[in-house]
Write a protein that holds these residues in place. Structure first.
Motif, PDB file in Angstrom:
ATOM      1  N   VAL A 166       0.854  -1.186   0.000  1.00 62.31           N
ATOM      2  CA  VAL A 166       0.000   0.000   0.000  1.00 62.31           C
ATOM      3  C   VAL A 166       0.893   1.240   0.000  1.00 62.31           C
ATOM      4  N   GLY A 167       0.421   2.290  -0.660  1.00 62.49           N
ATOM      5  CA  GLY A 167       1.221   3.508  -0.720  1.00 62.49           C
ATOM      6  C   GLY A 167       0.354   4.740  -0.898  1.00 62.49           C
ATOM      7  N   ILE A 168       1.049   5.884  -0.925  1.00 61.75           N
ATOM      8  CA  ILE A 168       0.375   7.172  -1.059  1.00 61.75           C
ATOM      9  C   ILE A 168       0.809   7.798  -2.388  1.00 61.75           C
ATOM     10  N   VAL A 169      -0.162   8.254  -3.163  1.00 59.45           N
ATOM     11  CA  VAL A 169       0.160   8.927  -4.418  1.00 59.45           C
ATOM     12  C   VAL A 169       0.928  10.207  -4.092  1.00 59.45           C
ATOM     13  N   SER A 170       2.105  10.353  -4.715  1.00 60.90           N
ATOM     14  CA  SER A 170       2.902  11.562  -4.444  1.00 60.90           C
ATOM     15  C   SER A 170       2.852  12.537  -5.627  1.00 60.90           C
ATOM     16  N   ARG A 171       2.815  12.007  -6.848  1.00 63.17           N
ATOM     17  CA  ARG A 171       2.741  12.874  -8.037  1.00 63.17           C
ATOM     18  C   ARG A 171       1.878  12.185  -9.086  1.00 63.17           C
ATOM     19  N   VAL A 172       1.206  12.974  -9.914  1.00 56.86           N
ATOM     20  CA  VAL A 172       0.426  12.359 -11.001  1.00 56.86           C
ATOM     21  C   VAL A 172       0.920  12.898 -12.338  1.00 56.86           C
ATOM     22  N   GLY A 173       0.926  12.027 -13.350  1.00 56.19           N
ATOM     23  CA  GLY A 173       1.332  12.442 -14.687  1.00 56.19           C
ATOM     24  C   GLY A 173       0.182  13.132 -15.413  1.00 56.19           C
ATOM     25  N   ALA A 174       0.489  13.651 -16.571  1.00 58.83           N
ATOM     26  CA  ALA A 174      -0.535  14.351 -17.368  1.00 58.83           C
ATOM     27  C   ALA A 174      -1.680  13.401 -17.695  1.00 58.83           C
ATOM     28  N   GLY A 175      -2.900  13.931 -17.666  1.00 66.56           N
ATOM     29  CA  GLY A 175      -4.062  13.155 -18.098  1.00 66.56           C
ATOM     30  C   GLY A 175      -4.647  12.230 -17.050  1.00 66.56           C
ATOM     31  N   VAL A 176      -4.057  12.204 -15.850  1.00 70.13           N
ATOM     32  CA  VAL A 176      -4.608  11.318 -14.805  1.00 70.13           C
ATOM     33  C   VAL A 176      -5.823  11.979 -14.175  1.00 70.13           C
ATOM     34  N   ILE A 177      -6.927  11.250 -14.178  1.00 71.01           N
ATOM     35  CA  ILE A 177      -8.109  11.748 -13.477  1.00 71.01           C
ATOM     36  C   ILE A 177      -8.506  10.724 -12.416  1.00 71.01           C
ATOM     37  N   GLY A 178      -9.104  11.208 -11.341  1.00 65.77           N
ATOM     38  CA  GLY A 178      -9.585  10.296 -10.307  1.00 65.77           C
ATOM     39  C   GLY A 178      -8.571   9.992  -9.227  1.00 65.77           C
ATOM     40  N   LEU A 179      -7.311  10.391  -9.407  1.00 66.91           N
ATOM     41  CA  LEU A 179      -6.308  10.210  -8.349  1.00 66.91           C
ATOM     42  C   LEU A 179      -5.553  11.518  -8.174  1.00 66.91           C
ATOM     43  N   LYS A 180      -5.181  11.829  -6.943  1.00 68.25           N
ATOM     44  CA  LYS A 180      -4.432  13.057  -6.672  1.00 68.25           C
ATOM     45  C   LYS A 180      -3.398  12.780  -5.578  1.00 68.25           C
ATOM     46  N   PRO A 181      -2.391  13.631  -5.462  1.00 66.38           N
ATOM     47  CA  PRO A 181      -1.416  13.441  -4.390  1.00 66.38           C
ATOM     48  C   PRO A 181      -2.111  13.352  -3.037  1.00 66.38           C
ATOM     49  N   GLY A 182      -1.670  12.384  -2.217  1.00 69.62           N
ATOM     50  CA  GLY A 182      -2.259  12.184  -0.892  1.00 69.62           C
ATOM     51  C   GLY A 182      -3.215  10.998  -0.843  1.00 69.62           C
ATOM     52  N   ASP A 183      -3.697  10.523  -2.012  1.00 72.13           N
ATOM     53  CA  ASP A 183      -4.615   9.379  -2.021  1.00 72.13           C
ATOM     54  C   ASP A 183      -3.870   8.104  -1.618  1.00 72.13           C
TER      55      ASP A 183
END
Ligand SMILES: NC(=O)c1ccc[n+]([C@@H]2O[C@H](COP(=O)([O-])OP(=O)(O)OC[C@H]3O[C@@H](n4cnc5c(N)ncnc54)[C@H](OP(=O)(O)O)[C@@H]3O)[C@@H](O)[C@H]2O)c1
Length: 330
Positions: free
Chosen positions: A70-87
């Motif tokens: 399990v982990g925490i989203v730290s950065r999202v690439g272009a075009g990613v929807i539905g996930l953000k840093p901290g999720d």
């Protein structure tokens, strides 16, 4: 470019010999990908099998082991929807969890509810979902939910994480469950379920009059072969999902029973064919099972990734009681 710590396999061999720590560069996430800081990863037997080269036809070297964590989203690439840093997410569908930072396509990262502990989240996927698939296969064979009540079902390696999950689930469904283990010590640690029968292999042969409607086997070799050949009722089902003995079931045993159904169940087949909605539904069932204790895993210890060799030695120890976890951040 910043670097991070990873476990890396560059050649096949014994896990303790060939899994090495390495510093890897941390590039920005590509379009459609997310960067995840891995907070906890599990060591499961199925993580170590590809390290030996057993699946070399579908493994590309070098690779980072670890199918569950399990982990925490730290950065999202272009075009990613539905996930953000901290999720908080479970990255499914590929190995790579034994590293501090993981880059994964966003669609393979499923959200984890906040009420689950980090240990629950890190053990929420592989074993609970395999248990669900095995139960679904049994129901399929016997024809629906009511079909399991009263069925005589044997579970080998019953003290393993999946074994314990199967015992609890099948008992709740009214099956007559027999736990097959290889020591009295393990028998004494089985969950206290009403009506649970126990057989300890190696102490005395299983009586020829002991017959099951289904065997769910993670051992293979002689134990699995004997159960298939001598202890499965005609019309029954033998579901194999592991080979902890290191040996397959002999072809002669398989050939001797044309009157039963034999199949090998792979979680990965479901994961790579089910589609995201079915995966998400299955994961919700896993979370429910964690909440009510059915899919709880004992945790033997948590090691920083920097002490991986100790974690691997603990995983191999005969007196290990539960899952060994890794904290890849340190
Ligand atoms: N097919 C799939 O898709 C799939 C998915 C996940 C897991 N699996 C397989 O499921 C199996 C169980 O995984 P897990 O994570 O639940 O395991 P686990 O919690 O690590 O437990 C494994 C336990 O099995 C027992 N065991 C080991 N070797 C044995 C042998 N030769 N005979 C009898 N018992 C033995 C040991 O318990 P005692 O020392 O107490 O006897 C050991 O602690 C593994 O084979 C794994 O590869 C398959």
């Amino acid at each position: 470019m910043p670097e991070y710590l990873a476990a890396l396999v560059a050649e096949y061999g014994r896990p303790e010999d060939v899994i090495r720590l390495a510093s890897l560069p941390r590039p920005a996430p590509k379009p459609g990908m997310v960067d995840i800081t891995v907070e906890r990863a599990a060591i499961n037997p199925s993580d170590l099998i590809p390290v030996t080269g057993a699946y070399s036809n579908r493994t590309v070297l070098p690779f980072v082991p670890g199918f569950e964590g399990v982990g925490i989203v730290s950065r999202v690439g272009a075009g990613v929807i539905g996930l953000k840093p901290g999720d908080r997410v479970l990255p499914l569908g590929a190995s790579g969890l034994w590293q501090a930072t993981l880059q994964r396509p966003a669609e393979w990262c499923l959200a984890v509810p906040d009420d689950l502990s980090i240990e629950q989240a890190a053990t929420a996927y592989v074993n609970p979902m395999t248990t669900l698939r095995l139960i679904a296969a049994l129901k399929d064979h016997f024809g629906g939910f009511a079909g399991l009540a009263g069925r005589r079902i044997a579970i080998t390696a019953a003290g393993s994480a999946i074994g314990r999950m199967l015992l609890k689930t099948l008992s709740a469904e009214g099956a007559e469950v027999t736990a097959i283990v290889r020591s009295e010590r393990t028998a004494a640690r089985l969950p206290p379920l009403p009506g649970l029968l126990t057989l300890v292999t190696g102490q005395q042969p299983i009586g020829r009059d002991t017959v099951f409607d289904a065997v769910v086997d993670a051992v293979g070799g002689e134990t699995g072969g004997d159960l298939l050949r001598h202890h499965l009722a005609a019309g029954g089902v033998f579901l194999q999902y592991g080979a902890l003995s290191g040996m397959p079931i002999a072809q002669a045993m398989l050939s001797a029973r044309p009157d039963v159904r034999f199949s090998f169940l792979w979680l990965r087949t479901f994961v790579h064919s089910a589609g995201r909605q079915a995966l998400s539904n299955a994961l919700s069932q896993c979370f429910d099972g964690l909440r009510d204790g059915t899919f709880a895993s004992d945790i033997a210890a948590t090691y920083p990734l920097s002490r991986l060799s100790e974690a691997l030695a603990h995983q191999k120890a005969p007196d290990r009681l539960g899952k060994v976890l890794i904290d890849p951040r340190c």
